[in-house]
Design an enzyme around this catalytic site. Sequence first.
Site, mmCIF file in Angstrom:
data_model
loop_
_atom_site.group_PDB
_atom_site.id
_atom_site.type_symbol
_atom_site.label_atom_id
_atom_site.label_comp_id
_atom_site.label_asym_id
_atom_site.label_seq_id
_atom_site.Cartn_x
_atom_site.Cartn_y
_atom_site.Cartn_z
ATOM 1 N N LYS A 40 0.980 -1.261 -0.036
ATOM 2 C CA LYS A 40 -0.022 -0.322 -0.054
ATOM 3 C C LYS A 40 0.839 1.175 -0.014
ATOM 4 O O LYS A 40 1.846 1.321 0.340
ATOM 5 C CB LYS A 40 -0.862 0.155 1.277
ATOM 6 C CG LYS A 40 -2.179 -1.022 0.866
ATOM 7 C CD LYS A 40 -3.017 -0.763 2.110
ATOM 8 C CE LYS A 40 -4.443 -1.769 1.791
ATOM 9 N NZ LYS A 40 -5.239 -1.470 2.782
ATOM 10 N N ARG A 78 -3.317 -9.855 5.286
ATOM 11 C CA ARG A 78 -3.908 -9.979 3.801
ATOM 12 C C ARG A 78 -2.891 -9.568 3.132
ATOM 13 O O ARG A 78 -2.520 -8.236 3.102
ATOM 14 C CB ARG A 78 -5.210 -9.064 3.474
ATOM 15 C CG ARG A 78 -5.825 -8.961 2.325
ATOM 16 C CD ARG A 78 -7.016 -8.317 2.053
ATOM 17 N NE ARG A 78 -7.808 -8.175 1.068
ATOM 18 C CZ ARG A 78 -7.511 -7.334 -0.198
ATOM 19 N NH1 ARG A 78 -6.523 -6.627 0.318
ATOM 20 N NH2 ARG A 78 -7.991 -7.487 -1.263
#
Length: 277
Positions: A214, A248
Site C-alpha cells: 500500500k 492480507r
Amino acid sequence: MRIGTRHFDTEHHTYVMGILNVTPDSFSDGGRFNHLDHALRHVEQMLEEGMDILDIGGESSRPGYEMISDEDEIARVVPVIRAVKARWDLPVSVDSYKGAVARAALSAGADMINDIWGLKYDRAIADAVVQYNAACCIMHNRKHMDYADFWPDLTADLTESIAIARQAGIPETKIILDPGVGFAKTQAQNLQAAAQLGRLRALGFPLLLGTSRKSMIGQVLQLPVDARLEGTLATAVLAVLQHCAFVRVHDVGANKRAIQMTEALLPYWEENSCHGG
C-alpha cells in the site's frame, strides 16, 4: 473460529490471506488475473506457498476507483468462486460491500465477506452473512477524515459496525475486525493503525491487517508498488507481535516465512520486559 470447513486458532497464530484481484484496475495487480485460467494458476501458486484463506476482489478499492454495477461484479467473482471450490477445499472470502454481490458470492460457495465499509454501505450484507452462516470481516472506513481523536473515533466507528452485525444476528464467533489501513486516514494515521493494531483486541474479536504494497509503505520507502515487499514484511512482523489473526497479502510465501520466524521468536520476545510490553 471456523471459516468454511477450516478451524482457525486466532488466539495463537497469524494466518495468511492471499489476495486475488479479478479486476482490470486494482492498484497492484490489475489485469493480471481477470481471466479464469490465470486466476486459478495464481491460486494454485499461493496454495503452494502456504496460503490459508483466499480473498477474491471483483471491484478495485484503490483511491479514485470506478464503481461498477452489481451485475458486473457478480460476473467477475462468481465463476472464480465456483472454479476454486470445485478444485480445492479452501476457505474463500469475497471482498465486497454490496448486498447483492455478497448474496451471489455466498450462494456460489464463498465462506466469508470482507466489507470495506464495515456493513454500513449496504446492510443487506449482514443479512446475507446470517443466511449463509458465513464469517465477515468488518473494516474501518468513513467518508471523511474528520477525526476529533483518532483512536477513540476509530474504535467508536467499529463499535457501530459491530452493533449492526449483532442486530442482524451475526454470531460473534464469525466476526473479524480490520483497522482499514489506507482508507480515510492520513499517512500518520495509517502508520498508527498498523503499529498499534493490538489496541483493537480490547473489542474482543480476531484482527486482520491489510497493508500489502500500500501507499503507506510507498511513502515511507519512496518506492513503487512492485518494490514494497520488505515494507510489507515489516508490517507482518508487527502484526504477529500484536497477536493479529490474519494478514492480507499479495506475496504469500515471503509473508508466510516472516510470520513463521516471528512466531518462533515470539515466546522469548514476550518474556523480555525490555521491549516495553
